[in-house]
Design a protein around this motif. Sequence first.
Motif, short mmCIF file in Angstrom:
data_model
loop_
_atom_site.label_atom_id
_atom_site.label_comp_id
_atom_site.label_asym_id
_atom_site.label_seq_id
_atom_site.Cartn_x
_atom_site.Cartn_y
_atom_site.Cartn_z
N GLY A 80 30.95 115.42 -10.74
CA GLY A 80 29.92 114.54 -10.20
C GLY A 80 30.17 113.08 -10.53
O GLY A 80 29.95 112.20 -9.67
N SER A 81 30.66 112.80 -11.73
CA SER A 81 30.95 111.42 -12.12
C SER A 81 32.05 110.83 -11.25
O SER A 81 31.96 109.68 -10.80
CB SER A 81 31.34 111.36 -13.60
N LEU A 82 33.10 111.61 -11.01
CA LEU A 82 34.18 111.12 -10.14
C LEU A 82 33.67 110.86 -8.73
O LEU A 82 34.07 109.88 -8.09
CB LEU A 82 35.32 112.14 -10.11
N LEU A 87 32.03 106.91 -4.50
CA LEU A 87 31.03 106.26 -3.66
C LEU A 87 30.91 104.77 -4.01
O LEU A 87 30.71 103.93 -3.13
CB LEU A 87 29.67 106.93 -3.84
N ALA A 88 31.02 104.45 -5.31
CA ALA A 88 30.88 103.06 -5.74
C ALA A 88 32.10 102.22 -5.40
O ALA A 88 31.98 101.02 -5.14
CB ALA A 88 30.61 103.02 -7.24
N LEU A 89 33.27 102.85 -5.42
CA LEU A 89 34.52 102.10 -5.20
C LEU A 89 34.96 102.09 -3.75
O LEU A 89 35.81 101.28 -3.37
CB LEU A 89 35.64 102.70 -6.07
N ARG A 90 34.41 102.97 -2.94
CA ARG A 90 34.76 103.04 -1.53
C ARG A 90 33.50 102.97 -0.68
O ARG A 90 33.09 103.96 -0.08
CB ARG A 90 35.52 104.34 -1.22
N PRO A 91 32.83 101.83 -0.65
CA PRO A 91 31.60 101.71 0.13
C PRO A 91 31.83 102.13 1.59
O PRO A 91 32.82 101.77 2.20
CB PRO A 91 31.27 100.22 0.04
N GLU A 97 33.14 113.11 1.76
CA GLU A 97 34.44 112.51 1.46
C GLU A 97 34.56 112.23 -0.03
O GLU A 97 35.63 112.46 -0.64
CB GLU A 97 34.61 111.20 2.24
N ALA A 98 33.49 111.75 -0.66
CA ALA A 98 33.52 111.48 -2.10
C ALA A 98 33.73 112.77 -2.89
O ALA A 98 34.49 112.79 -3.87
CB ALA A 98 32.22 110.81 -2.53
N LEU A 99 33.08 113.85 -2.48
CA LEU A 99 33.25 115.13 -3.17
C LEU A 99 34.66 115.66 -3.02
O LEU A 99 35.23 116.23 -3.96
CB LEU A 99 32.23 116.14 -2.65
N ARG A 100 35.25 115.49 -1.83
CA ARG A 100 36.64 115.94 -1.64
C ARG A 100 37.59 115.13 -2.49
O ARG A 100 38.54 115.67 -3.07
CB ARG A 100 37.01 115.86 -0.15
N MET A 101 37.38 113.82 -2.56
CA MET A 101 38.21 112.97 -3.41
C MET A 101 38.09 113.40 -4.87
O MET A 101 39.07 113.49 -5.61
CB MET A 101 37.80 111.50 -3.27
N SER A 102 36.86 113.68 -5.29
CA SER A 102 36.62 114.10 -6.66
C SER A 102 37.32 115.42 -6.98
O SER A 102 37.95 115.58 -8.03
CB SER A 102 35.12 114.25 -6.91
N VAL A 171 41.28 107.03 -12.39
CA VAL A 171 41.70 108.32 -11.85
C VAL A 171 41.30 108.46 -10.38
O VAL A 171 42.10 108.87 -9.54
CB VAL A 171 41.10 109.47 -12.69
N ILE A 172 40.06 108.11 -10.05
CA ILE A 172 39.57 108.35 -8.69
C ILE A 172 40.06 107.29 -7.71
O ILE A 172 40.14 107.55 -6.50
CB ILE A 172 38.02 108.39 -8.67
N ASP A 173 40.45 106.12 -8.19
CA ASP A 173 40.78 105.02 -7.30
C ASP A 173 42.25 104.99 -6.91
O ASP A 173 42.64 104.18 -6.07
CB ASP A 173 40.41 103.68 -7.97
N GLY A 174 43.06 105.82 -7.50
CA GLY A 174 44.50 105.78 -7.19
C GLY A 174 45.10 107.17 -7.13
O GLY A 174 44.39 108.18 -7.03
#
Length: 271
Positions: A80-82, A87-91, A97-102, A171-174
């Motif tokens: 959930g944190s990721l 969501l915060a880094l990819r407005p 999409e955020a859950l799949r990235m996580s 971790v989530i941004d790259g």
Amino acid sequence: MATMSIGKAWEEATAFVAREAALLFPVALLFVALPGLILQEMTPPQLQAWLAQPKADTIPAMPPGFGLAMVITILLIWFGSLALFALALRPGISVGEALRMSFARLPVLIGTALVAVGAVAALFVIAAVVGVAIALASKQMAAAVSMLLGFGAAGVVFYASIRLVLLNPVVIDGRLGVMDSLRRAWALTRGHFGRLFGFLVVVMLLSTIAGSAAQAIIGSLGGLVAGPDGARLAGGIAGAAVSAVVQVYMLVMLARLYRQALPQDVTDVFR
């Protein structure tokens, strides 16, 4: 070294949360607050009392499956944190999409945690070996040296935890691997230890005060309606809800601080 402004991060975070609350809070409640609340309800009273005042000689028996429940809870909260960082880094991205990235980046975060746990374990083993060696040489010095080594090891762990506070957004941004993510997070916080430490202390105090107040007030109301069990459950739900709100603001602020810490040429790519 990039500048880092807590005030600017707060202004950006409050504006972002106000705009994207409908996306952020459901994720926080479902994957951060709810797992913790369920684990709390699963924890037997004896273990809760020990966790409040731990003593090495009176560790209560852990119920069957409780260890597995703890691991699952931790993984869900990391997941959930990721997603919140995504969501915060990819407005503009959706929750899906955020859950799949996580989900895709969670193994890297787990890997960094395993490396960190291994490093901490090695540090304390080394401290214990040194303490035993000194004890064999001089029993009079053993207690004092063991205490100093224990405090020193704890201090190193504390310092490292602050220096790696931007690990999740890294971790989530790259697409970096485990070791590269650790090195990147460490490099981004160089020169910002005091500022980040102060920020985390304030967040911890606010979270503790707000959560305790919510538990006491809502718990009392629940007790009037459904007795002691109702008070405990209502207080737990209120505390979890407050924790979710604080977590959202804290994680969004960390995302903004992460953006500030990035080199200018990298930051421009995301504007």
